[in-house]
Design an enzyme around this catalytic site. Sequence first.
Site, PDB file in Angstrom:
ATOM      1  N   ARG A 113       0.850  -1.187   0.000  1.00 15.39           N
ATOM      2  CA  ARG A 113       0.000   0.000   0.000  1.00 15.39           C
ATOM      3  C   ARG A 113       0.885   1.236   0.000  1.00 15.39           C
ATOM      4  O   ARG A 113       1.827   1.343   0.759  1.00 15.39           O
ATOM      5  CB  ARG A 113      -0.874  -0.009   1.266  1.00 15.39           C
ATOM      6  CG  ARG A 113      -1.418   1.330   1.727  1.00 15.39           C
ATOM      7  CD  ARG A 113      -2.617   1.756   0.902  1.00 15.39           C
ATOM      8  NE  ARG A 113      -3.018   3.117   1.247  1.00 15.39           N
ATOM      9  CZ  ARG A 113      -3.951   3.435   2.132  1.00 15.39           C
ATOM     10  NH1 ARG A 113      -4.573   2.497   2.805  1.00 15.39           N
ATOM     11  NH2 ARG A 113      -4.277   4.691   2.333  1.00 15.39           N
ATOM     12  N   ARG A 122      -5.334   2.195  -4.367  1.00 19.15           N
ATOM     13  CA  ARG A 122      -4.551   1.461  -3.389  1.00 19.15           C
ATOM     14  C   ARG A 122      -4.736  -0.033  -3.553  1.00 19.15           C
ATOM     15  O   ARG A 122      -5.822  -0.499  -3.887  1.00 19.15           O
ATOM     16  CB  ARG A 122      -4.900   1.891  -1.971  1.00 19.15           C
ATOM     17  CG  ARG A 122      -6.352   1.822  -1.690  1.00 19.15           C
ATOM     18  CD  ARG A 122      -6.924   2.883  -0.825  1.00 19.15           C
ATOM     19  NE  ARG A 122      -6.434   4.209  -0.973  1.00 19.15           N
ATOM     20  CZ  ARG A 122      -6.788   5.198  -0.170  1.00 19.15           C
ATOM     21  NH1 ARG A 122      -7.574   4.971   0.844  1.00 19.15           N
ATOM     22  NH2 ARG A 122      -6.355   6.415  -0.359  1.00 19.15           N
ATOM     23  N   ASP A 125      -6.788  -1.310   1.542  1.00 25.95           N
ATOM     24  CA  ASP A 125      -7.219  -0.442   2.626  1.00 25.95           C
ATOM     25  C   ASP A 125      -7.724  -1.339   3.748  1.00 25.95           C
ATOM     26  O   ASP A 125      -8.585  -2.194   3.494  1.00 25.95           O
ATOM     27  CB  ASP A 125      -8.423   0.370   2.130  1.00 25.95           C
ATOM     28  CG  ASP A 125      -8.210   1.846   2.281  1.00 25.95           C
ATOM     29  OD1 ASP A 125      -7.258   2.251   2.952  1.00 25.95           O
ATOM     30  OD2 ASP A 125      -9.020   2.599   1.713  1.00 25.95           O
ATOM     31  N   ASP A 127      -9.428  -0.679   7.340  1.00 30.27           N
ATOM     32  CA  ASP A 127      -9.928   0.356   8.261  1.00 30.27           C
ATOM     33  C   ASP A 127     -10.686  -0.281   9.422  1.00 30.27           C
ATOM     34  O   ASP A 127     -11.537  -1.159   9.207  1.00 30.27           O
ATOM     35  CB  ASP A 127     -10.874   1.321   7.535  1.00 30.27           C
ATOM     36  CG  ASP A 127     -10.134   2.314   6.655  1.00 30.27           C
ATOM     37  OD1 ASP A 127      -9.028   2.738   7.044  1.00 30.27           O
ATOM     38  OD2 ASP A 127     -10.651   2.646   5.579  1.00 30.27           O
TER      39      ASP A 127
END
Length: 197
Positions: A113, A122, A125, A127
């Site tokens: 990344r 990207r 991710d 999160d």
Amino acid sequence: MSSSDPTVQPVPASVVERVDAADVTLSNPKWAVISLGSNLGNRLETLQGAVDALEDTPGLRVKAVSPVYETEPWGVEPGTQATYFNAVVLIKTTLPPSSLLERGHAIEEAFERVRDERWGPRTLDVDIVTYQDVISDDPVLTLPHPRAHERAFVLVPWHDVDPGAEVPGLGAVSRLLAEVGQEGVQARADLELRLPE
């Protein structure tokens, strides 16, 4: 052994208490919701790799994996980036939020990344959307995720794996999803993420 042995010392009560407290946290894992997204390279393989890497984390168990959705990139001109594959993972973990965040970043880096532009494409991710019912405005890790409640690509797969879910302080995912709508979030029934064995 007789108690006159000078090498045998009683364990201080404070140490016993700390060990007991640690043991309670180990047997009391917290639920967390993790959002995954990829729009570079082999997106499905990357998402599966992230699920597997989460499962390989000590003190963490993957409990549910959502269906895969295809979505338009957020915050950029249509057609300027590849579409995303998105999914949501439910985990139980004894890691504190800060360690979970570090692990998420390590997994992103393992998939190369690059953080050179906001809303940039990207490979991966990772999160943290929620951690139990924690509400925190810490700028390093704001909980719940400050924009998750506005994003269909998080809410749709989250609702799939946990229809009764709530965003701490903001209410039911089902209600938030009804407000946001599902436009631009395409179910990919032909794709599947495996729950680790």
